[in-house]
Design a protein around this motif. Structure first.
Motif, mmCIF file in Angstrom:
data_model
loop_
_atom_site.group_PDB
_atom_site.id
_atom_site.type_symbol
_atom_site.label_atom_id
_atom_site.label_comp_id
_atom_site.label_asym_id
_atom_site.label_seq_id
_atom_site.Cartn_x
_atom_site.Cartn_y
_atom_site.Cartn_z
ATOM 1 N N ALA A 24 12.357 -37.968 -28.657
ATOM 2 C CA ALA A 24 11.388 -38.377 -29.668
ATOM 3 C C ALA A 24 10.508 -39.508 -29.153
ATOM 4 C CB ALA A 24 12.107 -38.820 -30.937
ATOM 5 N N GLY A 25 10.950 -40.186 -28.098
ATOM 6 C CA GLY A 25 10.182 -41.292 -27.543
ATOM 7 C C GLY A 25 9.522 -40.900 -26.231
ATOM 8 N N ALA A 26 8.581 -41.723 -25.810
ATOM 9 C CA ALA A 26 7.896 -41.472 -24.544
ATOM 10 C C ALA A 26 8.835 -41.782 -23.379
ATOM 11 C CB ALA A 26 6.651 -42.349 -24.455
ATOM 12 N N TYR A 27 8.633 -41.105 -22.274
ATOM 13 C CA TYR A 27 9.380 -41.400 -21.061
ATOM 14 C C TYR A 27 8.561 -40.981 -19.850
ATOM 15 C CZ TYR A 27 10.744 -36.435 -21.182
ATOM 16 O OH TYR A 27 10.729 -35.065 -21.222
ATOM 17 N N TRP A 28 8.968 -41.498 -18.710
ATOM 18 C CA TRP A 28 8.315 -41.192 -17.439
ATOM 19 C C TRP A 28 9.183 -40.223 -16.655
ATOM 20 C CZ3 TRP A 28 3.574 -43.182 -16.979
ATOM 21 C CH2 TRP A 28 3.261 -44.348 -17.675
ATOM 22 N N GLU A 29 8.557 -39.235 -16.049
ATOM 23 C CA GLU A 29 9.253 -38.321 -15.152
ATOM 24 C C GLU A 29 8.794 -38.681 -13.741
ATOM 25 O OE1 GLU A 29 9.692 -34.071 -16.335
ATOM 26 O OE2 GLU A 29 8.723 -33.729 -14.396
ATOM 27 N N VAL A 30 9.746 -39.065 -12.900
ATOM 28 C CA VAL A 30 9.427 -39.560 -11.564
ATOM 29 C C VAL A 30 10.146 -38.714 -10.527
ATOM 30 C CG1 VAL A 30 9.577 -41.578 -10.039
ATOM 31 C CG2 VAL A 30 9.156 -41.893 -12.476
ATOM 32 N N GLU A 31 9.453 -38.435 -9.449
ATOM 33 C CA GLU A 31 10.062 -37.734 -8.325
ATOM 34 C C GLU A 31 11.168 -38.627 -7.770
ATOM 35 O OE1 GLU A 31 7.875 -36.982 -4.391
ATOM 36 O OE2 GLU A 31 7.135 -35.462 -5.804
ATOM 37 N N GLY A 32 12.372 -38.115 -7.718
ATOM 38 C CA GLY A 32 13.503 -38.919 -7.265
ATOM 39 C C GLY A 32 13.515 -39.113 -5.760
ATOM 40 N N PRO A 33 14.295 -40.078 -5.303
ATOM 41 C CA PRO A 33 14.426 -40.318 -3.863
ATOM 42 C C PRO A 33 15.299 -39.249 -3.220
ATOM 43 C CG PRO A 33 15.951 -41.691 -5.043
ATOM 44 C CD PRO A 33 15.136 -40.969 -6.089
ATOM 45 N N ARG A 34 15.409 -39.294 -1.918
ATOM 46 C CA ARG A 34 16.212 -38.313 -1.191
ATOM 47 C C ARG A 34 17.647 -38.771 -0.945
ATOM 48 N NH1 ARG A 34 12.854 -34.421 -0.620
ATOM 49 N NH2 ARG A 34 10.776 -34.606 0.219
ATOM 50 N N SER A 35 17.943 -40.033 -1.264
ATOM 51 C CA SER A 35 19.306 -40.528 -1.050
ATOM 52 C C SER A 35 19.603 -41.677 -2.002
ATOM 53 C CB SER A 35 19.490 -41.003 0.394
ATOM 54 O OG SER A 35 18.789 -42.216 0.604
ATOM 55 N N PHE A 36 20.895 -41.907 -2.228
ATOM 56 C CA PHE A 36 21.290 -43.061 -3.029
ATOM 57 C C PHE A 36 20.934 -44.355 -2.310
ATOM 58 C CE2 PHE A 36 24.237 -40.581 -5.851
ATOM 59 C CZ PHE A 36 23.707 -41.045 -7.041
ATOM 60 N N THR A 37 20.988 -44.352 -0.987
ATOM 61 C CA THR A 37 20.635 -45.566 -0.246
ATOM 62 C C THR A 37 19.213 -45.987 -0.585
ATOM 63 O OG1 THR A 37 22.154 -45.005 1.540
ATOM 64 C CG2 THR A 37 20.425 -46.595 2.051
ATOM 65 N N VAL A 38 18.278 -45.049 -0.536
ATOM 66 C CA VAL A 38 16.877 -45.350 -0.856
ATOM 67 C C VAL A 38 16.759 -45.829 -2.303
ATOM 68 C CG1 VAL A 38 14.583 -44.311 -1.171
ATOM 69 C CG2 VAL A 38 15.920 -43.804 0.887
ATOM 70 N N LEU A 39 17.435 -45.165 -3.219
ATOM 71 C CA LEU A 39 17.365 -45.545 -4.626
ATOM 72 C C LEU A 39 17.926 -46.944 -4.858
ATOM 73 C CD1 LEU A 39 16.850 -44.975 -7.625
ATOM 74 C CD2 LEU A 39 19.104 -43.887 -7.708
ATOM 75 N N LEU A 40 19.089 -47.226 -4.307
ATOM 76 C CA LEU A 40 19.723 -48.525 -4.530
ATOM 77 C C LEU A 40 18.885 -49.665 -3.959
ATOM 78 C CD1 LEU A 40 23.344 -47.333 -3.768
ATOM 79 C CD2 LEU A 40 22.442 -47.962 -6.030
ATOM 80 N N VAL A 41 18.287 -49.451 -2.802
ATOM 81 C CA VAL A 41 17.396 -50.464 -2.216
ATOM 82 C C VAL A 41 16.164 -50.640 -3.109
ATOM 83 C CG1 VAL A 41 15.875 -50.960 -0.248
ATOM 84 C CG2 VAL A 41 18.225 -50.183 0.149
ATOM 85 N N ALA A 42 15.620 -49.541 -3.616
ATOM 86 C CA ALA A 42 14.431 -49.603 -4.483
ATOM 87 C C ALA A 42 14.713 -50.342 -5.792
ATOM 88 C CB ALA A 42 13.928 -48.190 -4.776
ATOM 89 N N LEU A 43 15.929 -50.233 -6.293
ATOM 90 C CA LEU A 43 16.277 -50.868 -7.570
ATOM 91 C C LEU A 43 16.478 -52.378 -7.455
ATOM 92 C CD1 LEU A 43 18.740 -48.229 -9.080
ATOM 93 C CD2 LEU A 43 16.368 -48.685 -9.781
ATOM 94 N N ARG A 44 16.690 -52.871 -6.234
ATOM 95 C CA ARG A 44 16.899 -54.314 -6.043
ATOM 96 C C ARG A 44 15.669 -55.088 -6.513
ATOM 97 N NH1 ARG A 44 18.225 -55.424 -0.107
ATOM 98 N NH2 ARG A 44 18.106 -57.566 -0.860
#
Length: 169
Positions: A24-44
């Protein structure tokens, strides 16, 4: 919990309820990373203080189990399970700088399914990131996050914003 769930070891109906993208609310759809390593570094430095990561349905080895034992905390909010059977392992981990750095380092030596099949981030009763079927489905971000901040995360992950989904009237 129903008798079938108890007998089979499946997740209960209640485990499918909880905080989530409600549609019911707005959200963003984003192309995910290729690894958890990339994601975890990006979230820092990107996540707000008090954010909690939820890892579901991984097959952790001794090193990942030791990490989870050292960092896991009791769930702060109920995140609906994405795996009905067998009942999955679920870990709630504070998204602290130390946890993100250490887990990114560990994941350089592990395959993604060892950590999780479903990955989410929440803060109190608010979901920030929802990623059922990680690495095969788009990553969804709360619509309350400003576009500029979403663009920063997408860039850090090497992806792009696929779509901004507005609520239906």
């Amino acid at each position: 919990m129903g008798w079938v769930a108890r007998l089979s070891g499946a997740g209960s109906k209640e485990e499918g309820d909880g905080i989530r993208l409600d549609g019911a609310g707005a959200y963003w759809e984003v192309e995910g990373p290729r690894s958890f390593t990339v994601l975890l570094v990006a979230l820092r430095g990107w996540l707000p203080d008090g954010a909690v990561m939820c890892f579901e349905d991984g097959s952790p080895d001794a090193e990942l189990r030791a990490f989870m034992a050292g960092y896991s905390l009791p769930k702060q909010s109920h995140v609906p399970i994405g795996t009905i059977w067998p009942k999955p392992l679920v870990f709630h981990v504070p998204a602290s700088e130390a946890a993100l750095v250490e887990l990114a380092r560990i994941m350089e030596r592990h395959a993604e399914p060892e950590l999780a099949i479903h990955f989410h981030v929440y803060r109190q009763e608010t979901w920030l990131l929802q990623w059922y079927d990680a690495f095969s489905a788009p990553l969804l971000l709360s619509g309350s996050i400003p576009r500029e901040k979403v663009e920063v995360l997408a860039c850090r992950m090497g992806g792009r914003i696929r779509e901004a989904i507005e609520p239906a009237d």
